[in-house]
Design an enzyme around this catalytic site. Structure first.
Site, PDB file in Angstrom:
ATOM      1  N   CYS A 133      16.038  34.727 -20.231  1.00  0.00           N
ATOM      2  CA  CYS A 133      15.277  35.407 -21.281  1.00  0.00           C
ATOM      3  C   CYS A 133      14.103  36.191 -20.685  1.00  0.00           C
ATOM      4  CB  CYS A 133      14.753  34.393 -22.290  1.00  0.00           C
ATOM      5  SG  CYS A 133      16.050  33.487 -23.170  1.00  0.00           S
TER       6      CYS A 133
ATOM      7  N   HIS B 156      10.833  36.080 -25.996  1.00  0.00           N
ATOM      8  CA  HIS B 156      10.112  35.020 -26.697  1.00  0.00           C
ATOM      9  C   HIS B 156       8.740  34.787 -26.069  1.00  0.00           C
ATOM     10  CE1 HIS B 156      10.988  32.293 -23.361  1.00  0.00           C
ATOM     11  NE2 HIS B 156      12.297  32.386 -23.548  1.00  0.00           N
TER      12      HIS B 156
END
Length: 381
Positions: free
Chosen positions: A149, A141
């Site tokens: 992430c 992201h």
């Protein structure tokens, strides 16, 4: 199929037709510079993509099919932040960014992300589930913060998202993400030879090697709780993640080229192991950040220009990895590298060279092989 295609189109369009900002982000055209780069590399904007991620080097590569039918490196992106240590994600809350082979469909693209734009890696995959690993919403992201992430900055995820969108529009049904602890070079394997994850990493390296020698997306299967690549099971048999591997075939040309590469790599690892220092198993730093972003962060904090060009704007709040003795030792090992594709740096927070377009001379792709039965056995972990 029509319904699925419609849902995918809605996802890529922004899910909510009245949300013009979401739609604007999701449908941002490729920049003229990217269109020019694609043409320069003899590719089409709509051709398939493949993504490789390297934690230690904090880099994400986008590969794209060229007009000769093989994958070629399009661009390397520095990762702004990833969390955890080197090694696989095991359970919810461990802050580990996943390692392994993941498949991204249009439905996993998230234009309405809290972190600008994102795509879901699809963790846990069949391999992860075979080990009872848990976790969800593991993403690539925007922004520059991570809790399991890979954060790329808003500018970079925008371009990556657009590249994926164009490939889906061109007919690609899904793209593959290969997430590694580090570049699978002999030097790195020698450095991390005592790491308890080495058996897992050697299994990942098999897929890495299949891609390196063919420049084609490897077909990924799981059996005996192990990844197998470019394998076709015997008639009437199938791969089951937690069951013993059935007899299977790998195209002889691929199997031979991979075996030759692995013999060469193993010989280099054995030679380097006599002199190469052992990297720490844990650094205590909770992940990493590419040196170009560390340099920009230091520039912001001190007001001293670093003369480093960062490819994405840092958000107002950034939480860099902690500097610990083990982390500094790991960074020193990377700086000592002089030829395996790792970025050269002048220090963990100093200026760094911009990432190269390619990690080295790519292996010459094999011609399309004819499937041939070869003797195989289950990989062991």
């Amino acid at each position: 199929m029509v319904a699925l295609a419609g849902c995918a189109a809605l996802v890529l369009a922004g899910c909510n037709a009245t949300d013009s900002e979401v739609a604007r982000k999701a449908n941002k055209p490729l920049s003229p510079e990217m269109v020019s780069l694609i043409a320069k590399k003899d590719m089409a904007p709509s051709s398939p993509i493949l993504v490789r991620i390297f934690k230690q080097e904090s880099e994400l590569e986008v590969w794209k099919v060229a007009n000769d039918g093989s994958y070629a490196l399009l661009k390397t992106y520095p990762i702004c932040r990833w969390s955890g240590e080197l090694g696989p994600k095991v359970g919810t809350g461990d802050r580990q960014a996943p390692e392994g082979f993941y498949t991204i469909t249009p439905g996993q693209m998230n234009p309405n992300s809290s972190y600008y734009l994102a795509f879901n890696l699809g963790f846990p995959n069949a391999y992860d589930k075979a080990y009872g690993r848990t976790g969800d919403f593991l993403m690539v992201h925007g922004d520059c913060s991570s809790s399991g992430c890979y954060a790329m900055t808003d500018d970079q995820i925008s371009e990556i998202f657009s590249l994926a969108r164009e490939s889906f529009a061109g007919g690609q049904r899904a793209f593959q993400v290969q997430a590694y602890p580090f570049r699978m070079t002999a030097k790195n394997l020698a450095r991390y030879r005592n790491n308890p994850n080495m058996a897992f990493w050697r299994n990942l390296k098999q897929g890495y090697d299949h891609f390196e020698v063919t420049k084609q997306e490897p077909k990924v299967s799981v059996c005996n709780r192990t990844y197998v690549f470019d394998a076709t099971p015997a008639p009437g048999r199938s791969f089951e993640a937690s069951q013993a591997c059935p007899p299977y075939q790998v195209p002889e040309q691929i199997a031979s080229a991979v075996a030759s590469k692995q013999r060469s790599d193993d010989a280099q690892v054995a030679a380097l192991a006599t002199t190469s220092p052992v990297a720490p198993v844990k650094t205590g730093a909770d992940g990493g950040m590419h040196p170009v972003f560390l340099a920009k962060l230091k520039e912001r904090e001190t007001g001293q220009l670093s003369y480093t060009q960062a490819p994405g704007r840092l958000p107002e709040y950034v939480n860099p990895p902690k500097e610990t003795p083990a982390k500094l030792q790991a960074d020193a090992l990377m700086r000592a590298d002089d030829g395996d594709g790792a970025p050269a740096t002048t220090g963990s927070t100093g200026a760094a060279a911009a990432p190269a377009e390619a990690p080295g001379a790519p292996a010459k792709p094999l011609p399309s092989p004819k499937p041939t039965a070869v003797a195989t056995s289950s990989y062991s972990q």
